[in-house]
Design an enzyme around this catalytic site. Structure first.
Site, PDB file in Angstrom:
ATOM      1  N   MET A 162       0.816  -1.209   0.000  1.00 55.15           N
ATOM      2  CA  MET A 162       0.000   0.000   0.000  1.00 55.15           C
ATOM      3  C   MET A 162       0.855   1.267   0.000  1.00 55.15           C
ATOM      4  O   MET A 162       0.507   2.258  -0.643  1.00 55.15           O
ATOM      5  CB  MET A 162      -0.945  -0.031   1.211  1.00 55.15           C
ATOM      6  CG  MET A 162      -1.968   1.089   1.254  1.00 55.15           C
ATOM      7  SD  MET A 162      -2.809   1.425  -0.334  1.00 55.15           S
ATOM      8  CE  MET A 162      -4.269   0.418  -0.188  1.00 55.15           C
ATOM      9  N   CYS A 163       2.005   1.228   0.690  1.00 56.52           N
ATOM     10  CA  CYS A 163       2.815   2.448   0.765  1.00 56.52           C
ATOM     11  C   CYS A 163       3.343   2.831  -0.624  1.00 56.52           C
ATOM     12  O   CYS A 163       3.443   4.006  -0.957  1.00 56.52           O
ATOM     13  CB  CYS A 163       3.958   2.281   1.762  1.00 56.52           C
ATOM     14  SG  CYS A 163       4.938   0.812   1.502  1.00 56.52           S
ATOM     15  N   THR A 164       3.652   1.818  -1.428  1.00 61.26           N
ATOM     16  CA  THR A 164       4.094   2.090  -2.789  1.00 61.26           C
ATOM     17  C   THR A 164       2.965   2.733  -3.591  1.00 61.26           C
ATOM     18  O   THR A 164       3.155   3.728  -4.289  1.00 61.26           O
ATOM     19  CB  THR A 164       4.520   0.781  -3.490  1.00 61.26           C
ATOM     20  OG1 THR A 164       5.504   0.156  -2.696  1.00 61.26           O
ATOM     21  CG2 THR A 164       5.045   1.051  -4.880  1.00 61.26           C
TER      22      THR A 164
END
Lengths: 480, 420
Positions: free
Chosen positions: B202-204
């Site tokens: 998700m952070c990407t």
């Protein structure tokens, strides 16, 4: 007595619905929610593992049920764990009512008599029973339930293009593509269903029915190639058309049967289209076509449902469920197993006479199914001797002889005199009913996966036995 | 404090007390193997979904010297399955929290965490372990670790043999395998079996989109729920996909990413594979089981690859994956191409990038006498960049040996190009 029963009561919102074509499902649980129940895995893990988990040594001397309850709550504060610190064997005899409140019962260690009694209670209440155990390097799981229904089986592919009986909009759409154009851009962007539809149209001019034999299929594939003489043979859409050919004809035959039997009816169109080489515009157009047709089918079905529900004075079914039902119409599944009682021939004292063929095959091939019989023999041994074979060092050698003799008696009863099984039979005595943490964790994972499938009515549970052999890391599922 | 109370390890010791029908040849039961189980040193790579399970299983099995490496910190989204972590641990190192947890619960088990990359450590570090277990979600990290243990192995010195047990999961699918350097197939031998990864952290997706897929997932997983609170995204509804396509394109333009198409949008929207806790439990358990057998010899190892599928019933298939003679890591890798002598060096590099069995990312090429193209350092890259537009016949002779390396991968390949 080892505390060995787990029960699950409130795993999310599991409402049971049986008023829709005998199919029940939980509306609130979707695919992703499979990740929502990790606590279940740990419970099972903890259960089977408890002897080693004593390494949490402040717990030594405490009630196992209480410790598990505590650990479970720590793992997930939302879980309400409660426990009954009573002898399960007595509980089954004296307070059978207690078990009727659960949605599912997991048994990890009970004598064969107690297990049978509990299985009867569960069966009569339509409660799925999951028995799971480990024995040295072996793991065994058995699911028992009268009926289990699944709408969302999540098949790998649910695509149905209906190319054998295109509706008018689809025919119109296909007509718009000109195949003999020299423009290779147009050709490479022609979706494969269009190519197939055109080939089928030409085919039908010369043939009474769709190709069904292998030879006919080969000549049909040739017809596709002839349709596009100027296109290099490696065009992706052409390849797609050829490879989809065989799937189409299998579908055709099945659908034809369905049509003859069900009164010219088709299943509702699922409405999805696979990815294919095509330009966005024609692809989206084609996709919209299928989507609209599926919507129309669904609307028809909804109308029927409305009439049916009002005629039968039943509660109307949610529109969202009908959507899901239509998408999965070809993959609905109703499962059921035999009762545990039927495997024990009503009494555990009777032996394996009903397993004649299974035993014969298992012995001949020396495969993992043999372990089922060997485990049953170990239970028998326990009933006879008050302990599992190989658990007391002094008696090891005599147990080895006695256990093999007991197994041989069973085999002779079904007329098998010579078999390649000795290492596997001996292994049970060497295992000494020990629980390896790794095998326990594996079976804990397997059993919780199946429990979640049963509770959520998503995906297909194993039908209905599973054996894992940790020596070779192989496993077998089979039906009892 | 006496940590080994009576009968503590009776279950795991049981198989070590006498040779059983399935013990390996030459298995010596008794106190020596029992001590070895408790004293040997095991390295776990990855403290995520598989790693949490692995470390728990190994500690329960009686391994008392465990090292765990992970470069990640704990995210809220990990808590549902990475059961050694709690809300209060969010933001801390996975390896450190996992080590603390196990040590607080399993007296006598020493867990040494390393919060960092596997690449930070060298041969000397890895040679202290009896075996290494990978519970990773990254193909690159696995390739690196695999190449490391194979590079370490010296056939003259049995103590350099470090078995690698590898586990991996994706949704309901998983695999576990045992790699014995130069005896069984290695990770690189079977690289072709890898499917390209389709899910992204998700952070990407939220912060550093690189691929068109990242933009599409941002549209479908973040923007759609924001815009349509009560409507579920339907992967088969063209209007829905069009909406995601438009949003993804906007985002891609913002980041200068190209390649967003309708079909890619649909593929990504429909193909979200969640991590499933039970699959992790099963695969990690299988890896731990292999570790117990390998270290003690009380039973043989699996032969040598087990695949697992759990969505329709339960299916496993265990088979002996064959070594590949031309494997770039454990074999005598030699790639042979035939190309037009007037082709450009860039064409050769493009061809290399397409080769699925080697899966190069940023290949550098040199002959014994000169650098053809080097990705780094920057000065060298600049000096060799002009070669990309040169004809092959002006750069090397037909079948001259070319050495191919990749800065992200610990492999080197021999390449012969026949010019015609």
């Amino acid at each position: 007595m080892t505390m060995g029963i787990a029960w699950t009561k409130t795993l999310g919102k599991c409402e049971y619905m049986s008023d829709w074509c005998n199919c029940s499902r939980d509306r609130n649980i979707k695919e992703h929610d499979f990740t929502r129940y990790p606590q279940l895995i740990k419970v099972l893990d903890l259960f089977v593992l408890w002897t080693t988990m004593k390494s949490q040594h402040e717990d030594i001397g405490q009630l196992k049920a209480q410790c598990i309850s505590k650990s479970l709550n720590e793992l997930n504060p939302e879980v309400k764990g409660s426990f009954i610190a009573k002898d399960a064997s007595k509980l089954i005899k004296t307070e059978p009512e207690i078990f009727k409140q659960f949605s599912l019962i997991i048994v990890s260690e009970l004598s064969e008599y107690d297990l049978l009694a509990l299985a009867e209670i569960a069966w009569n209440e339509n409660i799925p029973l999951v028995t799971v155990r480990t024995y040295g390097f072996l793991g065994f799981m058995h699911l028992v339930f009268p009926e289990h229904t699944v709408i969302e089986t999540h098949p790998e592919s649910s695509i149905d293009l209906r190319l054998d009986c295109p509706w008018s909009e689809l025919i119109e759409y296909a007509e718009k593509f000109k195949m003999n154009a020299d423009d290779s851009m147009v050709l490479t962007h022609t979706p494969f269903p269009v190519i197939l539809l055109k080939a089928a149209k030409i085919w039908k001019q010369n043939h009474a029915s769709y190709p069904s034999t292998k030879d006919e299929r080969i000549s049909f594939q040739q017809a596709i190639k002839d349709l596009l003489p100027n296109v290099a043979a490696d065009e992706e859409n052409l390849k797609e058309a050829e490879s989809n050919c065989s799937r189409l004809f299998r579908g055709t035959l099945a659908l034809k049967l369905f049509m003859e039997n069900e009164g010219k009816n088709h299943l509702p169109l699922p409405g999805n289209v696979p990815d294919m080489k095509a330009d966005t515009e024609s692809y989206v157009q084609l996709q919209r076509l299928y989507h609209n047709k599926a919507e129309a089918d669904k609307q028809c079905l909804k109308n029927y449902v409305v009439t049916l529900c009002s005629n039968l004075k039943r509660r109307m079914i949610d529109s969202e469920i009908i959507d899901i039902f239509c998408k999965n119409a070809a993959f609905l599944k109703v499962l059921g197993t035999n009762s545990l009682k039927s495997h024990f021939n009503s009494s555990p004292d009777e032996q394996f006479s009903s397993y004649g063929i299974m035993i014969e095959n298992a012995c001949k091939n020396g495969d993992n199914q043999l372990y089922y019989l060997v485990l049953r023999t170990a239970d028998r041994f326990k009933t006879l001797h008050g302990r599992y074979p190989g658990t007391v060092d002094e008696n090891f050698e005599s147990d080895l002889v006695a256990f093999e003799a007991l197994f041989d008696t069973f085999l002779k009863e079904v007329g098998i005199l010579d078999a390649n099984y000795h290492a596997k039979v001996k292994e049970i005595v060497y295992a000494g009913a020990r629980e390896l943490p790794s095998v326990a964790a594996l079976l804990g994972g397997i059993a919780s996966q199946e429990v979640i499938k049963l509770i959520t009515h998503q995906y297909l549970p194993v039908d209905n036995c599973y054996i894992f052999d940790g020596v070779t890391s192989t496993s077998t599922s089979f039906k009892l | 404090m006496e940590v080994d109370w009576p009968d503590r390890w009776q279950n795991v010791h049981h198989y070590l007390k006498r040779a059983a029908p399935f013990s390996v040849e030459g298995f010596q039961p008794g106190s020596e193997v029992i001590e070895y189980l408790h004293e040997c040193s095991i390295c776990i790579i990855g403290a995520g979904g598989l790693g949490c399970e692995l470390i728990k299983n190994l500690a329960m099995t009686g391994f008392k010297d465990i090292h765990i490496i992970d470069m990640d910190t704990i995210d809220v989204s990990n808590l549902n399955r990475q059961f050694l972590f709690r809300q209060k641990d969010v933001g801390r190192s996975k390896a450190e929290v996992a080590a603390e947890f196990i040590m607080s619960r399993v007296p006598g088990c020493k867990v040494t965490p390393y919060f960092g990359k596997i690449q930070d450590k060298d041969e000397e570090y890895y040679s202290q372990f009896t075996l290494i277990i990978c519970g990773l979600d990254s193909v690159e990290a696995r390739r690196w670790m695999n190449a490391m243990i194979i590079g370490m192995y010296d056939e003259e010195d049995p103590s350099t043999l470090k078995p690698l047990i590898d586990g991996g999961t994706e949704g309901f699918k998983g695999q576990s395998r045992v790699i014995l350097p130069r005896m069984t197939a290695c990770y690189e031998c079977s690289l072709e079996m890898q499917t390209k990864p389709k899910t992204f952290p998700m952070c990407t997706i939220a912060n550093t989109p690189r691929l068109p897929e990242h933009c599409i997932q941002f549209a479908s997983q973040v923007q759609w729920p924001e815009e349509f609170k009560d409507k579920k995204l339907d992967g088969d509804d063209p209007e829905h996909i069009q909406w995601c396509l438009r949003k993804a394109k906007e985002r891609a333009d913002q980041y200068g990413i190209r390649g967003i198409t309708y079909s890619l949008t649909q593929g990504v929207v429909k193909n979200i594979i969640p991590a499933i806790a039970s699959t992790n439990a099963i695969i990690a358990a299988s890896c731990a089981n292999e570790a117990y057998k390998l270290v003690t010899g009380c039973a043989g190892s699996m032969q040598n690859y087990m695949m697992y599928v759990g969505d329709a019933g339960i299916y496993t298939y265990t088979f002996a994956l064959e070594r590949k003679e031309e494997c770039p890591v454990c074999g005598s890798a030699l790639l042979q191409f035939e190309m037009d002598k007037n082709s450009l060096l860039q064409d050769l590099i493009d061809l290399l990038l397409e080769k699925n069995e080697v899966q190069l990312k940023r290949p550098s090429l040199r002959t014994s006498s000169k650098s053809l193209y080097m990705q780094a350092p920057p000065q060298l890259e600049q000096m060799t960049r002009k070669n990309l537009e040169m004809k092959l016949q002006d750069l090397f002779t037909s079948n001259e040996e070319i050495n191919v390396t990749d800065m992200n991968l610990p492999i080197s390949l021999r390449l012969h190009v026949k010019l015609k």
